[in-house]
Design a protein around this motif. Structure first.
Motif, PDB file in Angstrom:
ATOM      1  N   GLN A   1     -35.556 -21.205   4.475  1.00  0.00           N
ATOM      2  CA  GLN A   1     -34.898 -22.385   5.039  1.00  0.00           C
ATOM      3  C   GLN A   1     -35.102 -23.607   4.153  1.00  0.00           C
ATOM      4  OE1 GLN A   1     -32.906 -22.290   7.774  1.00  0.00           O
ATOM      5  NE2 GLN A   1     -32.374 -24.373   7.175  1.00  0.00           N
ATOM      6  N   SER A   2     -36.282 -23.729   3.570  1.00  0.00           N
ATOM      7  CA  SER A   2     -36.537 -24.846   2.652  1.00  0.00           C
ATOM      8  C   SER A   2     -35.639 -24.766   1.428  1.00  0.00           C
ATOM      9  CB  SER A   2     -38.006 -24.840   2.226  1.00  0.00           C
ATOM     10  OG  SER A   2     -38.860 -24.970   3.344  1.00  0.00           O
ATOM     11  N   LEU A   3     -35.439 -23.560   0.928  1.00  0.00           N
ATOM     12  CA  LEU A   3     -34.529 -23.392  -0.201  1.00  0.00           C
ATOM     13  C   LEU A   3     -33.100 -23.714   0.197  1.00  0.00           C
ATOM     14  CD1 LEU A   3     -35.930 -20.068  -1.728  1.00  0.00           C
ATOM     15  CD2 LEU A   3     -36.108 -22.348  -2.695  1.00  0.00           C
ATOM     16  N   ALA A   4     -32.714 -23.305   1.411  1.00  0.00           N
ATOM     17  CA  ALA A   4     -31.353 -23.566   1.871  1.00  0.00           C
ATOM     18  C   ALA A   4     -31.111 -25.067   2.051  1.00  0.00           C
ATOM     19  CB  ALA A   4     -31.084 -22.831   3.177  1.00  0.00           C
ATOM     20  N   ASP A   5     -32.156 -25.816   2.506  1.00  0.00           N
ATOM     21  CA  ASP A   5     -32.023 -27.257   2.709  1.00  0.00           C
ATOM     22  C   ASP A   5     -32.183 -28.058   1.425  1.00  0.00           C
ATOM     23  OD1 ASP A   5     -31.684 -26.692   5.370  1.00  0.00           O
ATOM     24  OD2 ASP A   5     -33.771 -27.087   5.913  1.00  0.00           O
ATOM     25  N   ASN A   6     -32.465 -27.365   0.312  1.00  0.00           N
ATOM     26  CA  ASN A   6     -32.611 -28.004  -1.004  1.00  0.00           C
ATOM     27  C   ASN A   6     -33.699 -29.072  -0.977  1.00  0.00           C
ATOM     28  OD1 ASN A   6     -31.991 -28.220  -3.721  1.00  0.00           O
ATOM     29  ND2 ASN A   6     -30.438 -29.797  -3.399  1.00  0.00           N
ATOM     30  N   GLU A   7     -34.790 -28.739  -0.323  1.00  0.00           N
ATOM     31  CA  GLU A   7     -35.898 -29.685  -0.239  1.00  0.00           C
ATOM     32  C   GLU A   7     -36.675 -29.713  -1.551  1.00  0.00           C
ATOM     33  OE1 GLU A   7     -38.340 -28.621   3.008  1.00  0.00           O
ATOM     34  OE2 GLU A   7     -36.791 -28.881   4.545  1.00  0.00           O
ATOM     35  N   SER A   8     -37.437 -30.811  -1.709  1.00  0.00           N
ATOM     36  CA  SER A   8     -38.302 -30.919  -2.883  1.00  0.00           C
ATOM     37  C   SER A   8     -39.540 -30.055  -2.638  1.00  0.00           C
ATOM     38  CB  SER A   8     -38.705 -32.380  -3.099  1.00  0.00           C
ATOM     39  OG  SER A   8     -39.581 -32.488  -4.202  1.00  0.00           O
ATOM     40  N   LEU A   9     -39.700 -29.028  -3.445  1.00  0.00           N
ATOM     41  CA  LEU A   9     -40.756 -28.046  -3.228  1.00  0.00           C
ATOM     42  C   LEU A   9     -41.663 -27.955  -4.438  1.00  0.00           C
ATOM     43  CD1 LEU A   9     -38.571 -25.183  -1.727  1.00  0.00           C
ATOM     44  CD2 LEU A   9     -39.960 -26.805  -0.453  1.00  0.00           C
ATOM     45  N   ASP A  10     -42.869 -27.479  -4.171  1.00  0.00           N
ATOM     46  CA  ASP A  10     -43.794 -27.139  -5.253  1.00  0.00           C
ATOM     47  C   ASP A  10     -43.506 -25.696  -5.655  1.00  0.00           C
ATOM     48  OD1 ASP A  10     -45.849 -26.593  -6.984  1.00  0.00           O
ATOM     49  OD2 ASP A  10     -47.443 -27.356  -5.675  1.00  0.00           O
ATOM     50  N   GLU A  11     -42.671 -25.533  -6.713  1.00  0.00           N
ATOM     51  CA  GLU A  11     -42.212 -24.195  -7.075  1.00  0.00           C
ATOM     52  C   GLU A  11     -43.362 -23.246  -7.381  1.00  0.00           C
ATOM     53  OE1 GLU A  11     -40.877 -26.911  -8.280  1.00  0.00           O
ATOM     54  OE2 GLU A  11     -38.721 -26.851  -7.814  1.00  0.00           O
TER      55      GLU A  11
END
Length: 435
Positions: free
Chosen positions: A238-248
């Motif tokens: 879901q975080s990927l789908a929402d294009n959130e800023s993530l710690d890859e």
């Protein structure tokens, strides 16, 4: 071998392939017998130890012992018949007592005639163990049911009349006070061979039922962990789908951890779940071969298995399929994360190249500026040297206008120096282009 066939090229395993169909013959059981069947999970080392233990039984009973292990071995010790079958992950023992002296069912069993202490020293983990009372039918159906029900310690019974009413079978599919299961078979009109096949199918149904259920505790144990991994994976996706800023880096570490746990579960459970499906199919096949008729007031064995065993097997299959589905979803999420990281790296590389190009242009402008100063500096030193030379010539008595010579030489020297520097510069450029 005749002359016509002596030259034929026979496969080296041809005789074994023919013999395989006859490697586990059905037993011939009389209408009065008491049978005990034990299924034992074994390792390869325990299987070898069991064979040595079987040889010891022959010595204790004063009989010649087998020298080589086979997949199915059977021997009669007077009125005691011992049969051992070796399977992929378990070995089964069938002890048939043909000398029935007690009229009370289960007071005397198939293992009653074994030497004291021999069974207790049998290596392996016992999964299935049950007694089967085989006796002729002498009374009407209602009296038979009342007679049989007394010996199952008040437990609910499952039974049927297999082979179109040729016999009657009753069992509880539970453990009794002696830690063994119990079945009763009343023979109406079966021959000894038919009765042997019926008892064999009954033993296989109960053994394969238990073996198929070995995966159920494992499936229940794995389910909470699968739920946790499923929730984590859903959050990441879901975080990927929402294009959130993530710690890859952290997300990739979590996906790697989840993938490692899934592979560990698969390595631990794949064989067990596959074996469950195979055993379940064998149970269904043996149930079809029984050709049961209903006994009034009782579930048939097929109905009982369909109601209780099939859902358990379906649960194991569902957990196995969920493992595979989680593995595929983790792979897809990992691919998306890798794509995201690669795009970020490409963007950084693009910015770095743009910065390098800008610095290169600045360096080139600085180089041109330095070249201009170099022309002035080199011209200055050359004119200084020329002036020194002219002073020497004038001091030696040579008459000429020094100022005029210097004035003419200055632009000439500067032009020559400029052309020389440009020539060297273009030469370096051509060398770089050739590389």
């Amino acid at each position: 071998m005749s002359a016509e066939t002596s030259s034929l090229d026979f496969h080296p395993l041809r005789a074994d392939l023919y013999q395989e169909l006859h490697s586990r013959p059905f037993q011939v059981i009389p209408s009065t017998a008491r049978v005990t069947h034990i299924a034992v999970l074994v390792t390869p080392e325990q299987r070898r130890t069991q064979f040595a233990h079987l040889q010891r039984l022959h010595r204790l009973l004063g009989e010649p012992w087998p020298e080589q292990e086979v997949s199915c071995y059977e021997h009669n010790f007077g009125k005691l018949r011992v049969r051992r079958e070796v399977h992929m992950e378990f070995a089964s023992y069938t002890f048939t007592n043909l000398d029935v002296s007690s009229a009370d069912p289960f007071a005397e069993t198939g293992i009653s005639s074994l030497p004291e202490g021999w069974l207790e020293q049998l290596d392996g983990t016992i999964v299935g163990a049950f007694h089967i009372e085989v006796r002729p039918s002498e009374e009407d159906a209602r009296s038979e049911l009342a007679f049989m029900r007394k010996y199952f310690e008040g437990m609910r019974l499952i039974g049927s009349s297999p082979q179109e009413g040729a016999a009657r079978v009753l069992g509880s599919f539970q453990l009794h006070s002696d830690h063994f299961g119990r079945f009763m078979v009343l023979n109406h009109k079966m021959s000894n061979s038919q009765l042997g096949r019926l008892v064999q199918r009954l033993m296989e149904i109960e053994t394969y039922r238990l073996m198929s259920l070995l995966a159920l505790p494992l499936a229940r144990e794995m389910t909470p962990s699968l739920n946790d991994m499923d929730q984590k994976l859903a959050t990441i996706t879901q975080s990927l789908a929402d294009n959130e800023s993530l710690d890859e880096q952290q997300i990739l570490a979590e996906l790697t951890h989840i993938a490692a746990r899934i592979e560990a579960y698969r390595a631990h459970s794949t064989f067990r779940f596959a074996a469950t499906r195979a055993y379940h199919e064998l149970v269904l096949t043996r149930l079809e071969e029984l050709r049961e008729d209903e006994v009034s007031g009782h579930l048939t064995i097929s109905e009982f298995m369909t109601r209780r065993l099939t859902p358990a097997v379906k649960t194991c299959e569902a957990v196995g399929e969920r493992l595979e589905d989680l593995s595929r979803r983790v792979d897809r999420a990992s691919d998306m994360m890798r794509t995201r990281v690669e795009l970020a790296i490409q963007s950084q590389n693009q910015q770095l190249l743009s910065s390098m190009d800008r610095r290169s242009r600045i360096q080139l402008m600085m180089q041109h500026t330095v070249e201009g100063f170099s022309v002035v500096a080199i011209s200055y030193y050359l004119i200084s040297l020329l002036k020194l030379g002219l002073d020497v010539l004038q001091d030696s008595g040579l008459a000429f206008n020094k100022s005029l010579v210097l004035g003419v030489a200055i632009p000439v020297i500067m032009v020559l120096v400029f052309l020389g520097i440009r020539t060297i510069h273009h030469r370096f450029i051509r060398m770089a282009r050739r590389q």
